[in-house]
Write an enzyme that holds these catalytic residues in place. Structure first.
Site, PDB file in Angstrom:
ATOM      1  N   ASP A  42       0.922  -1.250  -0.106  1.00 44.09           N
ATOM      2  CA  ASP A  42      -0.049  -0.183  -0.090  1.00 44.09           C
ATOM      3  C   ASP A  42       1.000   1.367   0.018  1.00 44.09           C
ATOM      4  OD1 ASP A  42      -2.129   1.722   0.203  1.00 44.09           O
ATOM      5  OD2 ASP A  42      -2.717   1.164   2.024  1.00 44.09           O
ATOM      6  N   ASP A 135      -3.021   2.550  -6.075  1.00 48.06           N
ATOM      7  CA  ASP A 135      -1.845   2.364  -5.021  1.00 48.06           C
ATOM      8  C   ASP A 135      -1.611   1.343  -4.090  1.00 48.06           C
ATOM      9  OD1 ASP A 135      -4.181   3.054  -3.862  1.00 48.06           O
ATOM     10  OD2 ASP A 135      -3.550   4.668  -2.420  1.00 48.06           O
ATOM     11  N   GLU A 136      -2.105   0.104  -4.454  1.00 45.54           N
ATOM     12  CA  GLU A 136      -2.438  -1.028  -3.696  1.00 45.54           C
ATOM     13  C   GLU A 136      -2.520  -2.206  -4.372  1.00 45.54           C
ATOM     14  OE1 GLU A 136      -5.373  -1.537  -0.596  1.00 45.54           O
ATOM     15  OE2 GLU A 136      -6.663  -0.059  -1.859  1.00 45.54           O
TER      16      GLU A 136
END
Length: 423
Positions: A42, A135-136
């Site tokens: 993350d 983003d993860e």
């Protein structure tokens, strides 16, 4: 291997307070460290971190990425979070909590570029990568020890260091026995965290935590569980599974498994996005159907273009509205034929909107496609004649825009909406 230094990648059986090789205090120690291989990566305050990297003068300043005065917080840096700012918070509330914050409008092209860089680094380590968003991502490093010459924990520590060195951005890693636990672990020690949850400790670790930590348990479900006497994960773990199944159906059975730290889902690179959507917040509240339709039309065009670019179509059209007092309404309709056209989306969206635009004031409208399928499911469908014609027309417009620029062709509704916004 029970311990790992995140700076020099020393490994050992002891659990020193500092690394014996480089004296770093950044030691990860866990009994199952060498055996775990499922991870969740993350990025730390991703959009805000990109902006701070590109503008070093903002390093020690609270930064909020989001819309204008009537918009919402997309994300914020950790300094702003200390002040009480949170994602999805109305901007006026965020600035009330942190008036000294610097507000930056999001630049998604820049964030997507950085996301592609990071995901490419992960893909070099294993094909089993399942992105959840820009983003993860979940990562499965099972069976990669010989390939990389190290246990998955060491490989992940090296990845974390590489991302920071090459992009100037930091990420947090959660390493665990399954996807559910890995995602929880990645949030335990942000930013630049590396946390581990082993299978043996999972149930005891989860027991005191509120039920909202479980995936699929939103505010409404929290209330339902609370009314039934379940306020912690431990309450669910101790419950009779028949009681949970009777009251909450299949979801109750799933929650019982999660409460025991069990999650059999594999990391699936082929699991696509659940939907595509776009929304806009108005400068002033709107209530008339005509005004709301003007805002809806360009959003339909934007979502449809994204669907065509991604080669997907949606079986469900979803309308989102936010009232003047910040209550969110969602309405959806399943289609007989999957769509990727603005024409169909707008036709369904305006019908759903007509049922809600009855004098009530709204501050936001959004439209989206859900239950995505491959686009050829539309083009091969015998009953998709109208959809095929609309799709052919909109693909022609896509080609014109690709050659002459995005402003080469603008629909009448979008043009009126744009002109109204400039007045």
């Amino acid at each position: 291997m029970n311990a790992l230094c995140r700076d020099c990648f020393w490994t050992g059986q002891d659990r020193p307070r500092r690394c014996p090789a480089c004296a770093s205090p950044r030691i990860v120690a866990h009994e199952e460290l060498e055996r775990l291989s499922i991870a969740h990566m993350d990025c730390d305050a991703f959009y805000a971190s990109v902006e701070k990297r590109d503008r070093p003068e903002l390093r020690d300043v609270p930064v909020i990425v989001g819309g204008g005065k009537r918009g919402v917080v997309t994300t914020c840096c950790y300094i702003a979070r200390i002040k009480g700012v949170r994602s999805a918070m109305p901007m006026f509330q965020a600035l009330r909590a942190c008036p000294e914050a610097v507000v930056i409008r999001p630049e998604f092209a820049k964030y997507k570029f950085e996301s592609r860089r990071i995901m490419a680094m992960i893909a070099e380590l294993t094909p089993l990568v399942q992105p959840l968003s820009l983003d993860e991502a979940w990562i499965d490093l099972s069976g990669t020890e010989r390939l990389h010459g190290s246990a998955p924990a060491v490989t992940l520590a090296r990845l974390q260091a590489r991302i920071e060195a090459e992009t100037g951005l930091t990420v947090s890693i959660g390493l665990a026995a399954n996807k559910f636990l890995a995602k929880i672990a990645s949030d335990l020690d942000k930013p630049r965290g590396f946390s581990v949850i082993g299978g043996q400790e999972a149930q005891a670790f989860l027991a005191p935590r509120p039920v909202g930590v479980l995936p699929g348990v939103g505010p409404a479900m929290v209330r339902s569980l609370s009314q039934a006497g379940f306020t912690t994960v431990g309450d669910i773990a101790r419950a009779d599974v028949k009681v949970l199944a009777t009251r909450f159906g299949a979801h109750g059975l799933r929650l019982h498994q999660l409460a025991h730290g069990r999650d059999a889902r594999p990391v699936n690179p082929d699991e696509g996005r659940k939907g595509i959507s776009a929304e806009t917040t108005f400068f002033e509240d709107l209530r008339s159907l005509a005004d709301l339709e003007e805002k809806l039309a360009p959003l339909c065009e934007r979502v449809a273009r994204q669907a065509r670019a991604g080669g997907v179509a949606g079986r469900v059209v979803q309308l989102k509205l936010k009232t003047a007092d910040f209550k969110i309404l969602t309405r959806r309709r399943t289609l007989p034929v999957p769509t990727q056209t603005a024409k169909t989306m707008f036709a369904i969206g305006r019908e759903l909107l007509a049922g809600e635009a009855k004098g009530r004031s709204y501050r936001l409208i959004g439209i989206g496609l859900a239950e995505l399928v491959e686009a050829d499911a539309v083009e091969a469908d015998f009953f998709a004649g109208d959809e095929k014609r609309a799709l052919a027309e909109e693909k022609t417009l896509d080609a014109i825009r690709a050659r002459f620029g995005p402003g080469a062709v603008i629909s009448g509704r979008s043009l009126r909406s744009r002109d109204a916004a400039q007045d």
